[in-house]
Design an enzyme around this catalytic site. Structure first.
Site, short mmCIF file in Angstrom:
data_model
loop_
_atom_site.label_atom_id
_atom_site.label_comp_id
_atom_site.label_asym_id
_atom_site.label_seq_id
_atom_site.Cartn_x
_atom_site.Cartn_y
_atom_site.Cartn_z
N SER A 237 0.82 -0.68 -0.04
CA SER A 237 0.06 -0.02 -0.01
C SER A 237 0.79 0.77 -0.28
O SER A 237 2.14 0.78 0.14
CB SER A 237 -0.62 0.21 0.88
N LYS A 238 -0.27 2.32 -0.06
CA LYS A 238 1.13 3.85 -0.01
C LYS A 238 2.24 3.84 0.96
O LYS A 238 3.21 4.66 0.99
CB LYS A 238 -0.32 4.98 0.23
N ARG A 239 1.49 3.63 2.23
CA ARG A 239 2.40 3.33 3.63
C ARG A 239 3.87 2.78 2.88
O ARG A 239 5.09 2.84 4.27
CB ARG A 239 1.70 3.26 4.82
N HIS A 240 4.08 1.43 2.33
CA HIS A 240 4.74 0.98 1.91
C HIS A 240 6.31 1.79 0.93
O HIS A 240 7.32 1.33 0.52
CB HIS A 240 4.73 -0.57 0.99
N GLY A 241 5.90 2.97 0.66
CA GLY A 241 6.70 3.61 0.20
C GLY A 241 6.56 3.52 -2.06
O GLY A 241 5.30 3.10 -2.14
#
Ligand code: GLU
Length: 462
Positions: A237-241
């Protein structure tokens, strides 16, 4: 059988690493089998498809050098063909016009849900329309009995009971084909033999197989790839960069490294060699793709990239390095700076993980005189050391040959003359030459700076 694969992205966003891996596996398998790898842009969803996304996807594939065979197929342009196929299915009795209103469909859906089965339209067996001009959709007459088997090349046999498959909508009330229909018709018409795609499409296979059968077509073989997870083992997801291919390019990874890394997300050929995609062609087997999700591992990617940095052509790397620095600084480099970088690349590329890392490693070459010393470097410039540096300047200025080997020996001889170890000279000399920025060993640093610049930097400190 001659193999035909395809990559079929929906142009609703950038090329993500999951998509890039799908494209790569399709490419590898087709090349391995001496077959064809086709590209289809699934732009049927007009509201979400954009030209910018198409351009970004093509750009990403181009960067990864995943060249497709033949012309690109644009799905939306084939809508007339999709409608024609639906007509033929109606003739064959495998599809029908359904006049149920949205409200009626809602009632059907609830009833089907309550009974734990899929939707069956009351119009599937020829019930007359409520009025001659009543609006309709066209639905698949889903199989009544038995089961649909997808002998998935990765997931194994996946069976779905016929009663769990809806009378799927093939043509909407506005006459537009649905995605499920378009995929099937296109895969058939393109002669696709192997559908290799993300396992988020696994349940779609069970819906697509009956559509193939409704036309009397042989379905392709399916191979559904497990997901790619983040470093923490959770769904990406987005939080994985960064997830878009162009972001990885901007982070300074080389395309051959991306390919070498991506192919290992799921594929285990039984050894740890780092392979180019051309090397992988000779080894690639769908049967060696695992069922478990793979995990991103940035350390691994860095080491794969470092491997390819070392192998990369010097002129190409110098070009990329200049581009990296100019983009970072927002200013063009002088031609002498570019020359200095080009001279340094063969040495520095062996020490750098990525292009920005190479830029950092070569920053000492571009610093302007007199250098600004960092705190640690400054602390080394004591008066007695400056005296030593003055003597060293005289010695180096007299060196007839200005290369790594000669300069390395000169430094050793100087240390002996001074009656100290190299440890008493190295750090201070490096401070004078680089101001504290990273640099290779001292002989090399002196050589790369060049006689004039190196001597001037030393002189600046004394
Ligand atoms: N267009 C679909 C996607 O981007 C892929 C469909 C397919 O491969 O069958 O997810």
């Amino acid at each position: 059988m001659s193999v035909v694969t395809r990559f079929a992205p929906s142009p609703t966003g950038y090329l993500h690493i999951g998509g890039a891996r799908t494209a790569l596996f399709n490419w590898l398998f087709a090349r391995r089998m001496g077959g064809k790898y086709l590209l289809r842009i699934e732009d049927t969803d007009r509201a979400r498809s954009t030209d910018a996304a198409i351009a970004a996807i093509l750009d990403g594939l181009d960067w990864l050098d995943l060249e497709h065979d033949g012309e690109i197929t644009y799905q939306f342009a084939r809508a007339p063909r999709h409608r024609e196929v639906v007509e033929e299915m109606i003739q064959r009795g495998t599809a029908f016009r359904c006049y149920a209103t949205p409200e009626e469909v809602e009632v059907l859906r609830n009833a089907a849900h309550a009974e734990g089965r899929a939707i069956r339209s009351p119009y599937r067996d020829g019930k007359a329309p409520p009025s001659p001009d009543a609006p309709f959709v066209v639905r698949l007459r889903a199989p009544d009995e038995g089961e649909v088997l997808n002998a998935d090349l990765i997931q194994g046999d996946v069976r779905i009971k016929a009663r769990d498959i809806d009378d799927l909508v093939l043509l909407r009330a506005d006459g537009n084909p649905t995605y499920m229909l378009s995929v099937v018709v296109d895969d058939h018409d393109m002669g696709v033999t192997h559908v290799i795609r993300g396992d988020d499409h696994l349940t779609n296979a069970a819906r697509q197989i009956p559509i193939f059968q409704a036309m009397g077509w042989t379905p392709p073989l399916f191979a559904h790839l497990p997901l790619i997870h983040g470093e923490d083992g959770k769904k990406l997801s987005k939080r994985h960069g960064a997830q878009a291919v162009h972001e990885w390019r901007d982070m300074g990874y080389l395309p051959e490294a991306m390919n070498a890394y991506l192919m290992r997300l799921g594929w285990s050929p039984g050894h740890d060699d780092i392979l180019t995609k051309e090397e992988a062609v000779a080894q690639f087997e769908i049967g060696q793709i695992g069922k478990a999700p793979s995990r991103l591992d940035f350390k691994k990617l860095d080491s794969v990239n470092a491997h390819f940095m070392t192998l990369a052509d010097d002129a190409r790397l110098a070009y990329l390095l200049v581009d990296t620095i100019e983009t970072r600084d927002g200013a063009p480099l002088s031609s002498s700076a570019r020359d200095a970088l080009a001279r340094a690349v063969p040495v520095l590329k062996k020490r750098a993980k990525t292009l920005p890392d190479l830029a950092d490693q070569s920053a000492f070459l571009l610093a302007n005189r007199p250098l600004t010393l960092d705190e640690k470097a400054k602390s080394l410039m004591k008066d007695d050391f400056k005296e030593r540096l003055r003597r060293l300047h005289t010695k180096l200025a007299a060196e007839p040959v200005w290369d790594n080997a000669a300069l390395g020996s000169a430094l050793k001889a100087f240390a002996t003359d001074e009656g100290v170890g190299l440890g008493q000279i190295g750090p201070g000399l490096r401070a004078a030459l680089t101001g504290g920025s990273p640099s290779p060993d001292l002989g090399q640093t002196l050589e790369l700076l060049g006689r004039e610049e190196a001597l001037a930097r030393i002189a600046d400190q004394v």
